[in-house]
Design a protein around this motif. Structure first.
Motif, PDB file in Angstrom:
ATOM      1  N   GLY A  40       1.246  -1.707   0.355  1.00 14.42           N
ATOM      2  CA  GLY A  40       0.250   0.380   0.321  1.00 14.42           C
ATOM      3  C   GLY A  40       0.887   1.143   0.054  1.00 14.42           C
ATOM      4  O   GLY A  40       0.218   2.153  -0.265  1.00 14.42           O
ATOM      5  N   LYS A  41       1.901   0.848   0.629  1.00 19.68           N
ATOM      6  CA  LYS A  41       3.072   2.686  -0.178  1.00 19.68           C
ATOM      7  C   LYS A  41       4.188   2.391  -0.087  1.00 19.68           C
ATOM      8  O   LYS A  41       4.808   3.425  -0.430  1.00 19.68           O
ATOM      9  N   ALA A  42       4.083   1.791  -1.182  1.00 20.63           N
ATOM     10  CA  ALA A  42       5.152   1.683  -2.615  1.00 20.63           C
ATOM     11  C   ALA A  42       5.445   3.202  -3.550  1.00 20.63           C
ATOM     12  O   ALA A  42       4.091   2.965  -3.858  1.00 20.63           O
ATOM     13  N   GLY A  43       5.799   2.678  -4.585  1.00 22.02           N
ATOM     14  CA  GLY A  43       5.993   3.503  -5.725  1.00 22.02           C
ATOM     15  C   GLY A  43       4.107   3.243  -6.778  1.00 22.02           C
ATOM     16  O   GLY A  43       3.901   4.266  -7.205  1.00 22.02           O
ATOM     17  N   GLY A  44       4.827   1.478  -7.022  1.00 24.24           N
ATOM     18  CA  GLY A  44       3.604   1.648  -7.984  1.00 24.24           C
ATOM     19  C   GLY A  44       4.143   1.707  -9.477  1.00 24.24           C
ATOM     20  O   GLY A  44       3.770   0.907 -10.341  1.00 24.24           O
ATOM     21  N   PHE A  45       5.866   1.847  -9.567  1.00 23.76           N
ATOM     22  CA  PHE A  45       5.812   1.994 -11.105  1.00 23.76           C
ATOM     23  C   PHE A  45       6.868   0.690 -12.040  1.00 23.76           C
ATOM     24  O   PHE A  45       7.061  -0.263 -11.012  1.00 23.76           O
ATOM     25  N   LEU A  46       6.455   0.574 -13.451  1.00 27.08           N
ATOM     26  CA  LEU A  46       6.521  -0.530 -13.104  1.00 27.08           C
ATOM     27  C   LEU A  46       7.502  -0.318 -15.148  1.00 27.08           C
ATOM     28  O   LEU A  46       6.969   0.665 -15.947  1.00 27.08           O
ATOM     29  N   ALA A  47       7.843  -1.368 -14.858  1.00 26.67           N
ATOM     30  CA  ALA A  47       9.134  -1.465 -16.351  1.00 26.67           C
ATOM     31  C   ALA A  47       9.221  -3.062 -16.822  1.00 26.67           C
ATOM     32  O   ALA A  47       9.447  -4.061 -16.265  1.00 26.67           O
ATOM     33  N   ARG A  48       9.236  -2.598 -18.696  1.00 23.55           N
ATOM     34  CA  ARG A  48       9.253  -3.782 -18.779  1.00 23.55           C
ATOM     35  C   ARG A  48      10.396  -4.088 -19.450  1.00 23.55           C
ATOM     36  O   ARG A  48      10.501  -6.046 -18.737  1.00 23.55           O
ATOM     37  N   ASP A  49      11.121  -3.695 -19.242  1.00 21.70           N
ATOM     38  CA  ASP A  49      12.527  -4.693 -19.316  1.00 21.70           C
ATOM     39  C   ASP A  49      13.793  -4.346 -18.793  1.00 21.70           C
ATOM     40  O   ASP A  49      14.772  -4.030 -19.053  1.00 21.70           O
ATOM     41  N   TRP A  50      13.665  -4.098 -17.216  1.00 22.31           N
ATOM     42  CA  TRP A  50      14.314  -3.010 -16.922  1.00 22.31           C
ATOM     43  C   TRP A  50      15.377  -4.687 -16.182  1.00 22.31           C
ATOM     44  O   TRP A  50      16.697  -3.806 -14.926  1.00 22.31           O
ATOM     45  N   CYS A  51      14.561  -5.663 -15.984  1.00 18.30           N
ATOM     46  CA  CYS A  51      15.311  -6.939 -15.601  1.00 18.30           C
ATOM     47  C   CYS A  51      16.151  -7.539 -16.434  1.00 18.30           C
ATOM     48  O   CYS A  51      16.540  -8.462 -15.794  1.00 18.30           O
ATOM     49  N   ALA A  52      15.562  -7.087 -17.977  1.00 20.80           N
ATOM     50  CA  ALA A  52      16.928  -7.639 -19.240  1.00 20.80           C
ATOM     51  C   ALA A  52      17.937  -8.142 -18.391  1.00 20.80           C
ATOM     52  O   ALA A  52      19.210  -7.681 -17.635  1.00 20.80           O
ATOM     53  N   GLY A  53      18.437  -9.118 -19.049  1.00 21.40           N
ATOM     54  CA  GLY A  53      19.500 -10.065 -18.683  1.00 21.40           C
ATOM     55  C   GLY A  53      19.593 -10.888 -17.544  1.00 21.40           C
ATOM     56  O   GLY A  53      20.750 -10.972 -17.223  1.00 21.40           O
ATOM     57  N   THR A  54      18.762 -10.275 -16.529  1.00 24.07           N
ATOM     58  CA  THR A  54      18.484 -11.042 -15.166  1.00 24.07           C
ATOM     59  C   THR A  54      17.600 -12.065 -15.459  1.00 24.07           C
ATOM     60  O   THR A  54      17.435 -12.848 -15.878  1.00 24.07           O
ATOM     61  N   PRO A  55      17.542 -13.088 -14.076  1.00 22.10           N
ATOM     62  CA  PRO A  55      16.578 -13.889 -14.221  1.00 22.10           C
ATOM     63  C   PRO A  55      14.900 -13.241 -13.968  1.00 22.10           C
ATOM     64  O   PRO A  55      14.146 -14.403 -14.390  1.00 22.10           O
ATOM     65  N   LEU A  56      15.068 -12.561 -13.822  1.00 20.97           N
ATOM     66  CA  LEU A  56      13.621 -12.126 -13.692  1.00 20.97           C
ATOM     67  C   LEU A  56      13.565 -11.489 -14.455  1.00 20.97           C
ATOM     68  O   LEU A  56      12.078 -11.785 -14.811  1.00 20.97           O
ATOM     69  N   ASP A  57      13.756 -11.819 -15.888  1.00 16.18           N
ATOM     70  CA  ASP A  57      13.024 -10.627 -17.277  1.00 16.18           C
ATOM     71  C   ASP A  57      12.143 -11.473 -17.332  1.00 16.18           C
ATOM     72  O   ASP A  57      11.098 -10.566 -17.389  1.00 16.18           O
TER      73      ASP A  57
END
Ligand SMILES: Cc1cc2nc3c(=O)[nH]c(=O)nc-3n(C[C@H](O)[C@H](O)[C@H](O)COP(=O)(O)OP(=O)(O)OC[C@H]3O[C@@H](n4cnc5c(N)ncnc54)[C@H](O)[C@@H]3O)c2cc1C
Length: 356
Positions: free
Chosen positions: A40-57
């Motif tokens: 309830g207190k986070a920013g809520g920002f979303l990014a499609r490819d900022w995890c590119a190259g990591t296991p989170l992609d």
């Protein structure tokens, strides 16, 4: 099949939504209220490819797509909005750019926009508290039940080999599977199952009433406060509020989420930094001063999947700075794993709790 989900944050709510879509009988156990903590207190920002190259992609890309799709599927308005993102910095007193007007007219002179780092195709925002509540409400419409009570333990069958439900404040809830999704408080469950270490990292934030004066641009800025360089993140929302966070700190982690408070000095610094960024960030425009804890694992990746040595126990936590982004694909994949025994869109192997 009945599944009990412990924790009504964004991960618990999304898991409840996708499990109930499979026709599963879902009970969510939440100690305080839905989205009471970081969700309830986070920013809520979303990014499609900022995890590119990591296991989170793959998890991030699938989640980003689901975030765009969900407003068509379920009732409610949680302010999903594509937005541009920029990096930049606040010029020091001795920097000649100190008095140069900013490229964005709502920012103060000397706030230098250096680079565009996201477009309306690749970055977006949601109001995290409204998103979490909408997902929980959609789960309830599909038959899920929300119980305001406290998880206090796992109940095992006669020989102790398998979980058969959870113990809550005043009763036992029997279940075919249990999901632990209590954010950093998931560590409590380590008394009954094998869970890797989990840490809680606190950050303060301020929400300002900025009306319609602010453009739909997320900002990632560097600035100095009392000689130390810090990152500050600014997220304007469609409801006319703007969220500012900076200065993560350490602090005793309370056992009850209701006792989470900002550290007074960190809060003062965020207010001071905000005041330098824009004349819109005035004390009388403050809607909320708050803090929350991110759940963090040793390798920085979430724990999503079955807990070792018990086929009925699952965990979904440790999403760190990307919990709002990655909640939909986490819920979708975990629901598939529990109901069908395998996932369709995202391979959960990198997040296997047994890896640590
Ligand atoms: C300052 C800040 C900014 C952030 N910004 C972003 C962002 O812009 N984008 C992004 O993707 N992520 C962001 N995050 C990360 C995101 O907020 C978290 O990863 C996410 O909210 C974690 O969700 P959760 O459901 O795992 O945990 P939580 O939100 O912590 O939920 C856990 C729930 O469990 C409940 N609970 C605790 N103990 C018990 C118990 N004994 N019984 C029953 N229930 C219990 C709590 O009341 C709580 O509701 C940010 C985090 C912080 C701190």
């Amino acid at each position: 099949m009945r599944v009990v989900i412990c924790g009504g944050g964004v991960i618990g709510a999304c898991t409840a939504y996708f499990l109930s879509r499979h026709g599963v009988d879902v009970i969510v156990v939440e100690r305080t209220e839905v989205a009471a903590a970081a969700s309830g207190k986070a920013g809520g920002f979303l990014a499609r490819d900022w995890c590119a190259g990591t296991p989170l992609d793959a998890l991030a890309r699938r989640s980003f797509a689901l975030h765009a799709q969900l407003p068509e599927e379920i009732a409610g308005d949680w302010g999903h909005r594509p937005m541009t993102a920029y990096s930049g910095f606040v010029a020091d007193d001795n920097d000649p750019r100190r008095n140069t007007p900013s490229a964005l007219d709502w920012l103060s002179d000397g706030v230098v926009i250096a680079q565009r780092i996201g477009t309306t195709e690749t970055t977006a925002i949601v109001h995290p508290q409204k998103f979490t509540s909408a997902m929980m409400n959609a789960a309830i419409v599909q038959g899920a039940e929300l119980r305001r009570t406290r998880f206090t333990g796992i109940v095992r069958d006669g020989d102790g080999a398998r979980a058969k439900g959870v113990e809550v404040d005043d009763s036992i809830i029997e279940a075919d599977a249990v999901v632990i999704a209590m954010g950093p408080w998931s560590l409590l469950a380590a008394n009954w199952m094998s869970l890797p270490a989990l840490y809680a990292q606190r950050s303060p934030s301020i929400v300002y009433d900025t009306g319609t004066h602010v453009s739909a641009d997320a900002l990632f800025l560097e600035t100095k406060i009392y000689g130390e360089t810090t990152s500050v993140e600014v997220f304007p929302r469609p409801d006319g509020s703007t969220y500012v966070t900076a200065c993560p700190d350490t602090g005793a982690f309370p056992t009850d989420p209701i006792d989470v408070r900002p550290e007074p000095n960190s809060m003062k610094w965020v207010e001071e930094i905000s005041g330098r960024l824009s004349p819109l960030f005035r004390p009388e425009k403050i809607i909320a001063k708050q803090a929350c804890y991110r759940p963090v694992t040793e390798d920085g990746l979430p724990l999503i999947g079955r807990v070792p040595q018990d086929e009925r126990l699952y965990v979904a936590t440790g999403h760190s700075v990307w919990g709002i982004l990655n909640a939909p694909a986490t819920g979708e994949a975990l629901a598939e794993l529990i109901v069908e025994g395998a996932t369709r869109n995202v391979d959960l192997a990198p997040f296997d709790p047994a890896r640590l």
